[in-house]
Design an enzyme around this catalytic site. Structure first.
Site, PDB file in Angstrom:
ATOM      1  N   SER A  46      12.045  76.793  -5.064  1.00  0.00           N
ATOM      2  CA  SER A  46      13.107  77.623  -5.619  1.00  0.00           C
ATOM      3  C   SER A  46      12.843  79.060  -5.215  1.00  0.00           C
ATOM      4  CB  SER A  46      13.116  77.498  -7.136  1.00  0.00           C
ATOM      5  OG  SER A  46      13.730  78.631  -7.717  1.00  0.00           O
ATOM      6  N   HIS A  66      22.059  50.741 -17.969  1.00  0.00           N
ATOM      7  CA  HIS A  66      22.563  51.920 -18.704  1.00  0.00           C
ATOM      8  C   HIS A  66      21.531  53.048 -18.706  1.00  0.00           C
ATOM      9  CE1 HIS A  66      25.533  49.052 -20.344  1.00  0.00           C
ATOM     10  NE2 HIS A  66      24.493  48.235 -20.408  1.00  0.00           N
ATOM     11  N   GLU A  79      19.179  64.807  -3.110  1.00  0.00           N
ATOM     12  CA  GLU A  79      20.436  65.383  -3.595  1.00  0.00           C
ATOM     13  C   GLU A  79      21.437  65.549  -2.460  1.00  0.00           C
ATOM     14  OE1 GLU A  79      19.377  68.944  -5.924  1.00  0.00           O
ATOM     15  OE2 GLU A  79      17.525  67.881  -6.344  1.00  0.00           O
ATOM     16  N   LYS A  88       8.700  75.425  -8.871  1.00  0.00           N
ATOM     17  CA  LYS A  88       9.615  74.319  -8.590  1.00  0.00           C
ATOM     18  C   LYS A  88       9.283  73.556  -7.315  1.00  0.00           C
ATOM     19  CE  LYS A  88      12.841  73.060 -10.445  1.00  0.00           C
ATOM     20  NZ  LYS A  88      14.194  73.450 -10.763  1.00  0.00           N
TER      21      LYS A  88
END
Ligand code: ARG
Length: 457
Positions: free
Chosen positions: A276, A155, A289, A282
């Protein structure tokens, strides 16, 4: 005019050509189309169906066409629709009349089915190799960091300590089943359609077994209608790719989580992260992804082909031409993702201290305490209840389980003994899980050795 123009008085409309051409994407099948044609021509001569000297010319001509294609000199013509007619037309231009004998006893229906099976066989071997390379990269990362302990999650909550290598080897296992599925699917694909003709077989004395042997097929398909109508091999392969993508996607999700500031379990090399355009600080795990994101299009290709096939009466229908683009895209996607993840893994640096900190939370060892009670003869449900009360008591006092003393422990666990106070140690906890498949260092080392031996087979 197309090669089938005999009964037509005018050529196809420009829109018809646009809708029906497949040469813009089926050109990648050319090595397999030529391989199939060579075996077919050799067989036609051996059976006395065409003169040997014509077969010789065809073989030489096909070599030449292949050379032009390999070198990128071949001129593709949309009006010739597909790879089969582009090659045959060029062959005839090169060798003259003999070229007109190549299509004897063959239809594009059994030809495309053969090309695709040869192609899939090749691609299955390629993807298997790439999956194995990725497995080896997972193995290496685990083997280089075989002492690192991290929290295992259920979980997405801290559950029990596990070895980092144990987590990585879980994916090696999943991918091994993927490889087994690919190998299994390859056997079913590896059968010859040629000789099926358009759908009903052929009046000429073809030798299908000879062609099958020449092409390395394990046998000939036993029903000509099945041979031209089904694409279940492509669907099965796509479902294998869908499973591989699902596994890669879950791994990518783990990596993205581990790479987050909150976890900071791993560092990823600059070459495999992105910045970024707005926020200068970043460093993003975009490859993870994209791995997750690309999974959708692979599932899409599987759904698309299942849907294309579901309403088709036997045998060949032009709808079947729609079996290619999604398939090719899924193959290219999975291959690129696999190669990228393999290269990315070589730049991944775990941060064992961060992992150890996260795994040091004594409550991760609550199950170990309950099992210690079971060893004393306490029924598990009762042990679970007592430890639960102990966790509650510690939480109420704002201390960790490890900070409790024996009298406090005894309030919830009447049979507690001093050794119970030593249980809250992650290394102790992992070592104690020493069953086959468990996360004990001895078990994980044995699994690492087993995989190493298997990779060297
Ligand atoms: N390009 C076609 C395909 O991919 C080849 C077979 C065409 N056969 C036909 N009868 N039109 O399915």
């Amino acid at each position: 005019m197309p090669l089938w123009d005999g009964r037509f008085s005018e050529g196809p409309d420009a829109l018809v050509l646009r809708l029906s051409e497949s040469i813009s994407y089926d050109r990648r099948l050319y090595p397999f189309d030529i391989q199939g044609s060579m075996a077919h021509a050799t067989m036609l001569a051996k059976q006395g169906i065409i003169p040997q000297e014509d077969a010789d010319k065809i073989l030489k001509g096909l070599e030449q066409v292949k050379g032009e294609l390999d070198r990128g000199e071949f001129v593709f013509k949309t009006e010739l629709e597909d790879i089969h007619m582009n090659i045959e037309s060029r062959l005839t231009a090169l060798i003259g009349a003999a070229g007109a004998r190549l299509h004897t006893g063959r239809s594009r229906n059994d030809q495309i089915a053969t090309d695709e099976r040869l192609y899939l066989r090749h691609v299955i071997d390629m993807i298997r190799g790439e999956v194995q390379d990725f497995q080896k990269a997972l193995w290496k990362l685990g083997n280089d960091n075989s002492d690192a302990i991290m929290p295992g999650f259920t979980h997405l909550q801290h559950a029990q300590p596990v070895l980092f290598a144990h987590h990585l080897l879980a994916y090696v296992e999943m991918l091994e089943r993927d490889c087994e599925r690919l190998a299994d699917c390859r056997h079913r694909i590896n059968r010859l359609p040629l000789g099926a003709g358009a759908l009903a077989g052929c009046t000429l004395p073809l030798n299908r077994e000879f062609v099958a042997e020449q092409l390395g097929f394990e046998g000939v398909l036993q029903n000509s209608m099945d041979a031209v109508a089904d694409r279940d091999g492509s669907i099965e392969f796509l479902s294998d790719l869908a499973l591989i993508s699902m596994h890669l996607s879950r791994f990518a999700e783990d990596v993205a989580i581990w790479f987050s500031q909150e976890f900071a379990f791993v560092e990823i090399g600059d070459a495999f992260t992105t910045g970024s355009s707005l926020m200068p600080q970043k460093k993003n795990p975009d490859m993870a992804e994209l791995t997750r994101g690309k999974t959708g299009r692979v599932y899409g290709a599987l759904m698309s082909l299942l849907t294309t096939l579901k309403g088709l009466p036997l045998t060949y229908n032009r709808d079947l031409q729609e079996d290619k683009e999604g398939l090719f895209d899924a193959i290219d996607t999975v291959s690129l993702v696999l190669r990228t993840l393999t290269a990315m893994l070589a730049t991944v640096k775990p941060r064992p201290k961060r992992m150890a900190e996260a795994a040091s939370d004594p409550s991760l060892m609550a199950t170990d305490l309950a099992e210690a009670l079971v060893k004393q003869g306490v029924p598990f449900r009762e042990a679970h209840h007592q430890v639960g009360r102990f966790v509650g008591a510690c939480t109420a006092r704002g201390i960790t389980l490890a900070e409790a003393d024996l009298p406090l422990m005894k309030e919830s666990i009447p049979t507690a003994v001093p050794e119970f106070l030593q249980i809250f140690d992650a290394a102790h906890s992992t070592s104690a899980r020493n069953l086959t498949g468990g996360t004990a260092p001895a078990q994980v080392k044995a699994q690492l050795a087993r995989w190493k031996a298997k990779f060297n087979e």
